[in-house]
Every structure is written in C-alpha cells, then in structure tokens.
Design a protein around this motif. Sequence first.
Motif, PDB file in Angstrom:
ATOM      1  N   LEU A   1       6.872 -29.352   7.044  1.00 36.58           N
ATOM      2  CA  LEU A   1       7.608 -29.056   5.824  1.00 36.58           C
ATOM      3  C   LEU A   1       7.207 -27.709   5.226  1.00 36.58           C
ATOM      4  CD1 LEU A   1       7.505 -32.616   4.257  1.00 36.58           C
ATOM      5  CD2 LEU A   1       9.388 -31.532   5.475  1.00 36.58           C
ATOM      6  N   ILE A   2       6.019 -27.231   5.582  1.00 39.15           N
ATOM      7  CA  ILE A   2       5.590 -25.897   5.153  1.00 39.15           C
ATOM      8  C   ILE A   2       5.489 -25.041   6.402  1.00 39.15           C
ATOM      9  CG2 ILE A   2       3.716 -24.522   4.193  1.00 39.15           C
ATOM     10  CD1 ILE A   2       2.987 -26.780   2.395  1.00 39.15           C
ATOM     11  N   ASP A   3       6.249 -23.979   6.425  1.00 33.96           N
ATOM     12  CA  ASP A   3       6.248 -23.091   7.584  1.00 33.96           C
ATOM     13  C   ASP A   3       6.434 -21.663   7.062  1.00 33.96           C
ATOM     14  OD1 ASP A   3       6.756 -21.572   9.831  1.00 33.96           O
ATOM     15  OD2 ASP A   3       8.081 -23.050  10.758  1.00 33.96           O
ATOM     16  N   ASP A   4       5.330 -20.922   6.956  1.00 36.67           N
ATOM     17  CA  ASP A   4       5.389 -19.562   6.406  1.00 36.67           C
ATOM     18  C   ASP A   4       6.330 -18.658   7.187  1.00 36.67           C
ATOM     19  OD1 ASP A   4       3.705 -20.148   4.357  1.00 36.67           O
ATOM     20  OD2 ASP A   4       1.975 -19.071   5.146  1.00 36.67           O
ATOM     21  N   ARG A   5       6.354 -18.811   8.502  1.00 36.80           N
ATOM     22  CA  ARG A   5       7.192 -17.948   9.329  1.00 36.80           C
ATOM     23  C   ARG A   5       8.679 -18.183   9.014  1.00 36.80           C
ATOM     24  NH1 ARG A   5       5.276 -15.213  13.260  1.00 36.80           N
ATOM     25  NH2 ARG A   5       3.476 -16.574  13.484  1.00 36.80           N
ATOM     26  N   ARG A   6       9.081 -19.439   8.983  1.00 41.45           N
ATOM     27  CA  ARG A   6      10.487 -19.765   8.682  1.00 41.45           C
ATOM     28  C   ARG A   6      10.850 -19.299   7.277  1.00 41.45           C
ATOM     29  NH1 ARG A   6      11.073 -25.578   9.416  1.00 41.45           N
ATOM     30  NH2 ARG A   6      10.395 -25.729   7.280  1.00 41.45           N
ATOM     31  N   PHE A   7       9.952 -19.561   6.304  1.00 42.85           N
ATOM     32  CA  PHE A   7      10.189 -19.133   4.925  1.00 42.85           C
ATOM     33  C   PHE A   7      10.351 -17.616   4.855  1.00 42.85           C
ATOM     34  CE2 PHE A   7       8.087 -17.135   1.280  1.00 42.85           C
ATOM     35  CZ  PHE A   7       9.003 -17.463   0.282  1.00 42.85           C
ATOM     36  N   ALA A   8       9.440 -16.901   5.522  1.00 43.88           N
ATOM     37  CA  ALA A   8       9.452 -15.437   5.463  1.00 43.88           C
ATOM     38  C   ALA A   8      10.745 -14.865   6.046  1.00 43.88           C
ATOM     39  CB  ALA A   8       8.233 -14.870   6.186  1.00 43.88           C
ATOM     40  N   GLU A   9      11.210 -15.427   7.150  1.00 38.04           N
ATOM     41  CA  GLU A   9      12.446 -14.929   7.766  1.00 38.04           C
ATOM     42  C   GLU A   9      13.651 -15.178   6.866  1.00 38.04           C
ATOM     43  OE1 GLU A   9      12.910 -16.309  11.780  1.00 38.04           O
ATOM     44  OE2 GLU A   9      10.940 -15.519  12.369  1.00 38.04           O
ATOM     45  N   GLN A  10      13.714 -16.359   6.260  1.00 37.43           N
ATOM     46  CA  GLN A  10      14.830 -16.661   5.357  1.00 37.43           C
ATOM     47  C   GLN A  10      14.781 -15.765   4.119  1.00 37.43           C
ATOM     48  OE1 GLN A  10      14.251 -20.847   4.725  1.00 37.43           O
ATOM     49  NE2 GLN A  10      15.343 -21.420   6.582  1.00 37.43           N
ATOM     50  N   TYR A  11      13.595 -15.613   3.566  1.00 38.93           N
ATOM     51  CA  TYR A  11      13.410 -14.769   2.382  1.00 38.93           C
ATOM     52  C   TYR A  11      13.838 -13.338   2.681  1.00 38.93           C
ATOM     53  CZ  TYR A  11      11.011 -12.601  -1.581  1.00 38.93           C
ATOM     54  OH  TYR A  11      10.720 -11.886  -2.719  1.00 38.93           O
ATOM     55  N   ALA A  12      13.383 -12.811   3.813  1.00 33.72           N
ATOM     56  CA  ALA A  12      13.699 -11.425   4.182  1.00 33.72           C
ATOM     57  C   ALA A  12      15.192 -11.228   4.391  1.00 33.72           C
ATOM     58  CB  ALA A  12      12.925 -11.029   5.439  1.00 33.72           C
ATOM     59  N   ALA A  13      15.846 -12.178   5.042  1.00 33.90           N
ATOM     60  CA  ALA A  13      17.285 -12.044   5.299  1.00 33.90           C
ATOM     61  C   ALA A  13      18.079 -12.003   3.996  1.00 33.90           C
ATOM     62  CB  ALA A  13      17.767 -13.194   6.181  1.00 33.90           C
ATOM     63  N   VAL A  14      17.733 -12.886   3.067  1.00 29.36           N
ATOM     64  CA  VAL A  14      18.464 -12.940   1.787  1.00 29.36           C
ATOM     65  C   VAL A  14      18.209 -11.685   0.961  1.00 29.36           C
ATOM     66  CG1 VAL A  14      18.592 -14.157  -0.431  1.00 29.36           C
ATOM     67  CG2 VAL A  14      18.558 -15.459   1.702  1.00 29.36           C
ATOM     68  N   ARG A  15      16.934 -11.282   0.856  1.00 29.86           N
ATOM     69  CA  ARG A  15      16.601 -10.123   0.025  1.00 29.86           C
ATOM     70  C   ARG A  15      17.072  -8.817   0.646  1.00 29.86           C
ATOM     71  NH1 ARG A  15      15.022 -14.378  -1.742  1.00 29.86           N
ATOM     72  NH2 ARG A  15      14.025 -14.696  -3.749  1.00 29.86           N
ATOM     73  N   ALA A  16      17.092  -8.728   1.964  1.00 29.71           N
ATOM     74  CA  ALA A  16      17.596  -7.514   2.618  1.00 29.71           C
ATOM     75  C   ALA A  16      19.072  -7.334   2.299  1.00 29.71           C
ATOM     76  CB  ALA A  16      17.371  -7.580   4.127  1.00 29.71           C
TER      77      ALA A  16
END
Length: 198
Positions: A94-109
């Motif tokens: 349920l906690i996955d820094d890699r998945r979170f980081a990729e989603q965060y980067a895609a939205v903010r980019a």
Amino acid sequence: MPILTGLAPDPRQSGYRLVVVDRGRFASLPGDALASLRLDLGREIPAAVLARLRELADIEAACRAALRVLARRGHARLDLGRKLMKKQLEARGLIDDRRFAEQYAAVRAARGRGPARLVQDLRAQGVDVRIAEESVRRALEEEGFTPEIEARAVAARRARQLGDLPPVVRKRRLLAFLARRGYSGAAALEVVQELLER
C-alpha cells in the motif's frame, strides 16, 4: 483453494503452532487464536479462514518487528506505532515510493513543473533521491514531456503576463519564474532570450 498440510506445536515458541499451507510454512501463530478457527488437515482452507490466518500472520509479523526495534533501543509509543504501521502498509504493497513518485511527477509535469523542481518536491516528501530522480525521468519519458519544450511553453505564458515591463526586468523575472518551476541553467537562459527577441 489452498490446503492445510501441517499444524504442529512450534518447538521454539511455547503456545504457538506452525501452520503449513500447500506444503510450505505459512506462519507460527498463537494456539489460542487458532482454536476458534476450523482447521482440518488435508482440507481446503475456506476464504474467510484464510483471510483470518493472514491477518493473524500480519499481527505476529508486526509484533516481531516491534520486538526487534525495541531490542536495539527504546522508542516512544507514538514513534513505534508509526514505524509498525508503515512496515505493515509496505508489506501489503500500500506504500510504494516509486509508484507515488512517478504519479506525482506525471501530474506536476503536466502543470509545468520542471525536473529539478519535481525532484526537490519529492525529496521534501521523504522520497529517496535516487528513486525521485529515476521516477521523474521515467514519468517524463512515459508522458512524452521534453523539459526544453515544456520550459518554453511555461515561459511563453508568463512572458505574455509581463509584457509591459522593461526588457531587463522581464528577463530577470522570467529566469526567476523558470528557476522556481525547476528549469534553470543555460537551457532556461536560452529560452528567455529567445522569447525576449520576439
């Protein structure tokens, strides 16, 4: 459905029983917690019983993790609770820094944030620097974002808003704006000079 293939006393822990499922060790669990479950050797384990066994195994794993942590040094109750909750959530995926980081980067980019700013934001949220950098790179590639093109688009919008200012002030403000957005260096300077020449 999985089959219960073993249920024997745990020789290393009094009052515990070793649960074996499909000939593989499942967990060592408290005997009193298992007493209320209908466990028949050689038979399929019903879904509800399997779910309860997994829950008991998670609780045992958390308790063992707490004991290991406490064996190293003392902890406040709240701190220990946070660590155990994090460990359980990570174990369940349920906690996955890699998945979170990729989603965060895609939205903010998509909102005009540059690579440097994305990495900085992820680091501020506790994501490891290597994971942050790799995730930002991968997210930008998958979404088809090119930092130079995005910087040019973001700067062009901002340049229109600064149209009434003297060129020197516009240049300074555009460079500062791009730096805050995560675009800096020679590429940002080139974009700003190109916009101001129009």
